[in-house]
Design a protein around this motif. Structure first.
Motif, mmCIF file in Angstrom:
data_model
loop_
_atom_site.group_PDB
_atom_site.id
_atom_site.type_symbol
_atom_site.label_atom_id
_atom_site.label_comp_id
_atom_site.label_asym_id
_atom_site.label_seq_id
_atom_site.Cartn_x
_atom_site.Cartn_y
_atom_site.Cartn_z
ATOM 1 N N TYR A 4 0.597 -12.059 5.814
ATOM 2 C CA TYR A 4 1.849 -11.410 5.476
ATOM 3 C C TYR A 4 2.742 -11.376 6.698
ATOM 4 O O TYR A 4 2.305 -10.994 7.784
ATOM 5 C CB TYR A 4 1.588 -9.970 5.000
ATOM 6 C CG TYR A 4 0.651 -9.917 3.827
ATOM 7 C CD1 TYR A 4 1.140 -9.943 2.529
ATOM 8 C CD2 TYR A 4 -0.725 -9.873 4.010
ATOM 9 C CE1 TYR A 4 0.279 -9.921 1.443
ATOM 10 C CE2 TYR A 4 -1.592 -9.853 2.938
ATOM 11 C CZ TYR A 4 -1.086 -9.871 1.658
ATOM 12 O OH TYR A 4 -1.931 -9.858 0.589
ATOM 13 N N SER A 30 5.788 -4.286 1.131
ATOM 14 C CA SER A 30 5.055 -3.048 0.842
ATOM 15 C C SER A 30 5.484 -1.908 1.755
ATOM 16 O O SER A 30 5.153 -0.765 1.499
ATOM 17 C CB SER A 30 3.553 -3.268 1.003
ATOM 18 O OG SER A 30 3.224 -3.463 2.376
ATOM 19 N N LYS A 31 6.193 -2.231 2.838
ATOM 20 C CA LYS A 31 6.625 -1.262 3.853
ATOM 21 C C LYS A 31 5.443 -0.671 4.637
ATOM 22 O O LYS A 31 5.590 0.354 5.285
ATOM 23 C CB LYS A 31 7.455 -0.126 3.240
ATOM 24 C CG LYS A 31 8.715 -0.576 2.552
ATOM 25 C CD LYS A 31 9.686 -1.116 3.552
ATOM 26 C CE LYS A 31 11.005 -1.436 2.869
ATOM 27 N NZ LYS A 31 11.833 -2.294 3.644
ATOM 28 N N ARG A 32 4.283 -1.334 4.563
ATOM 29 C CA ARG A 32 3.151 -0.851 5.351
ATOM 30 C C ARG A 32 3.422 -1.147 6.818
ATOM 31 O O ARG A 32 3.977 -2.194 7.168
ATOM 32 C CB ARG A 32 1.844 -1.505 4.906
ATOM 33 C CG ARG A 32 1.342 -0.888 3.609
ATOM 34 C CD ARG A 32 -0.034 -1.344 3.295
ATOM 35 N NE ARG A 32 0.052 -2.649 2.665
ATOM 36 C CZ ARG A 32 -0.981 -3.290 2.148
ATOM 37 N NH1 ARG A 32 -2.180 -2.768 2.211
ATOM 38 N NH2 ARG A 32 -0.825 -4.463 1.585
ATOM 39 N N LEU A 134 1.397 3.698 5.062
ATOM 40 C CA LEU A 134 2.700 3.854 4.418
ATOM 41 C C LEU A 134 3.256 5.235 4.728
ATOM 42 O O LEU A 134 2.504 6.177 4.978
ATOM 43 C CB LEU A 134 2.564 3.695 2.900
ATOM 44 C CG LEU A 134 2.190 2.294 2.435
ATOM 45 C CD1 LEU A 134 1.657 2.325 1.025
ATOM 46 C CD2 LEU A 134 3.396 1.386 2.530
ATOM 47 N N TYR A 145 -2.530 4.862 -3.440
ATOM 48 C CA TYR A 145 -1.583 4.718 -4.547
ATOM 49 C C TYR A 145 -1.399 6.031 -5.290
ATOM 50 O O TYR A 145 -0.372 6.261 -5.923
ATOM 51 C CB TYR A 145 -2.060 3.641 -5.514
ATOM 52 C CG TYR A 145 -1.987 2.227 -4.972
ATOM 53 C CD1 TYR A 145 -0.939 1.824 -4.163
ATOM 54 C CD2 TYR A 145 -2.968 1.299 -5.281
ATOM 55 C CE1 TYR A 145 -0.862 0.534 -3.668
ATOM 56 C CE2 TYR A 145 -2.903 0.005 -4.792
ATOM 57 C CZ TYR A 145 -1.851 -0.370 -3.991
ATOM 58 O OH TYR A 145 -1.791 -1.652 -3.519
ATOM 59 N N TYR A 148 1.858 7.901 -4.790
ATOM 60 C CA TYR A 148 3.115 7.309 -5.250
ATOM 61 C C TYR A 148 3.450 7.814 -6.642
ATOM 62 O O TYR A 148 2.564 8.065 -7.457
ATOM 63 C CB TYR A 148 2.987 5.785 -5.330
ATOM 64 C CG TYR A 148 2.985 5.073 -4.017
ATOM 65 C CD1 TYR A 148 4.166 4.564 -3.487
ATOM 66 C CD2 TYR A 148 1.811 4.886 -3.301
ATOM 67 C CE1 TYR A 148 4.168 3.888 -2.280
ATOM 68 C CE2 TYR A 148 1.802 4.222 -2.098
ATOM 69 C CZ TYR A 148 2.986 3.723 -1.590
ATOM 70 O OH TYR A 148 2.989 3.064 -0.404
ATOM 71 N N LEU A 156 7.077 -1.303 -6.369
ATOM 72 C CA LEU A 156 6.229 -2.043 -5.440
ATOM 73 C C LEU A 156 5.606 -3.251 -6.140
ATOM 74 O O LEU A 156 5.528 -4.334 -5.569
ATOM 75 C CB LEU A 156 5.144 -1.124 -4.865
ATOM 76 C CG LEU A 156 4.282 -1.677 -3.746
ATOM 77 C CD1 LEU A 156 5.122 -2.189 -2.588
ATOM 78 C CD2 LEU A 156 3.304 -0.614 -3.264
ATOM 79 N N LYS A 159 8.039 -6.086 -6.271
ATOM 80 C CA LYS A 159 8.199 -6.720 -4.964
ATOM 81 C C LYS A 159 7.040 -7.664 -4.644
ATOM 82 O O LYS A 159 7.263 -8.763 -4.141
ATOM 83 C CB LYS A 159 8.323 -5.666 -3.869
ATOM 84 C CG LYS A 159 9.634 -4.908 -3.908
ATOM 85 C CD LYS A 159 9.680 -3.841 -2.835
ATOM 86 C CE LYS A 159 10.983 -3.068 -2.886
ATOM 87 N NZ LYS A 159 11.008 -2.006 -1.865
ATOM 88 N N VAL A 160 5.810 -7.238 -4.931
ATOM 89 C CA VAL A 160 4.675 -8.102 -4.587
ATOM 90 C C VAL A 160 4.593 -9.306 -5.521
ATOM 91 O O VAL A 160 4.170 -10.381 -5.107
ATOM 92 C CB VAL A 160 3.322 -7.348 -4.504
ATOM 93 C CG1 VAL A 160 3.347 -6.308 -3.411
ATOM 94 C CG2 VAL A 160 2.917 -6.747 -5.820
ATOM 95 N N SER A 168 -2.538 -8.227 -4.562
ATOM 96 C CA SER A 168 -1.958 -6.889 -4.484
ATOM 97 C C SER A 168 -1.391 -6.476 -5.838
ATOM 98 O O SER A 168 -1.492 -5.319 -6.233
ATOM 99 C CB SER A 168 -0.859 -6.828 -3.428
ATOM 100 O OG SER A 168 -1.398 -7.050 -2.151
ATOM 101 N N LEU A 172 -2.194 -3.113 -7.935
ATOM 102 C CA LEU A 172 -1.118 -2.219 -8.367
ATOM 103 C C LEU A 172 -1.108 -2.032 -9.880
ATOM 104 O O LEU A 172 -0.927 -0.910 -10.366
ATOM 105 C CB LEU A 172 0.236 -2.758 -7.892
ATOM 106 C CG LEU A 172 0.583 -2.428 -6.452
ATOM 107 C CD1 LEU A 172 1.705 -3.315 -5.954
ATOM 108 C CD2 LEU A 172 0.973 -0.974 -6.327
#
Length: 182
Positions: A4, A30-32, A134, A145, A148, A156, A159-160, A168, A172
């Motif tokens: 990634y 993912s903003k991780r 996160l 998760y 969230y 999310l 996005k993935v 991922s 999810l």
């Protein structure tokens, strides 16, 4: 190994290790975030370049960049591929005139070269899973998760899927289904 792309988003003095700095990498989908402790010299080399400053004499990483270029090579990517006992391991991939070279490196040195040579920086799925975290809207770390909302999970997931990260996406989807069933 899945990888990634990540970006350097911050650097600050380390509170846990005096005389060191913490470099924060972020995976944009993912903003991780991944914190990496780096030494003073490497932190300075990264910061100087990111801030667009020009030292009066070349730093060690500038010298390495010049040598790589003079040899006719180009930096293709940096990958932080493993974390073991809280130690990160990285490789610098160089495209030489005749072959692709894979060079083992400390992550801090590889990142200092990556920012200079404008090559992408990646982390493996193992590194992202083990070291990534996160933040919620208040800046606190999210650990699972379960923390969230359903809407955040669905956003999310979109996005993935757009990034074609199907592993991922499967995790999810499972979390979303469990949430809808409860």
């Amino acid at each position: 190994m899945n990888k990634y792309e990540v970006f350097v988003i911050a650097m600050a003095e380390s509170e846990s290790q005096r005389g060191h700095y913490v470099l924060i990498l972020e995976e944009p989908i993912s903003k991780r975030r991944i914190p990496i402790i780096v030494g003073t010299n490497e932190a300075q080399a990264i910061a100087i370049h990111l801030e667009g400053l020009q030292p009066s004499r070349p730093l060690t990483h500038d010298l390495c960049q010049t040598i790589i270029q003079q040899l006719g090579a180009k930096a293709k990517e940096v990958c932080i591929y493993q974390i073991q006992h809280d130690i990160f391991y990285a490789k610098l991939l160089l495209q030489g005139p005749k072959e692709l070279l894979e060079i083992e490196s400390r992550p801090s040195d590889a990142i200092a070269l990556a920012v200079r040579m404008h090559c992408p920086l990646y982390v493996s799925d193992q590194v992202l899973e083990e070291a990534g975290y996160l933040l919620d809207e208040k800046g606190r770390e999210k650990k699972s998760y379960a923390e969230y909302t359903l809407e955040e999970l669905e956003e999310l997931l979109s996005k993935v899927i757009a990034k074609e990260d199907y592993e991922s996406a499967a995790r999810l989807r499972s979390a979303i289904e469990k949430r809808k069933q409860s």
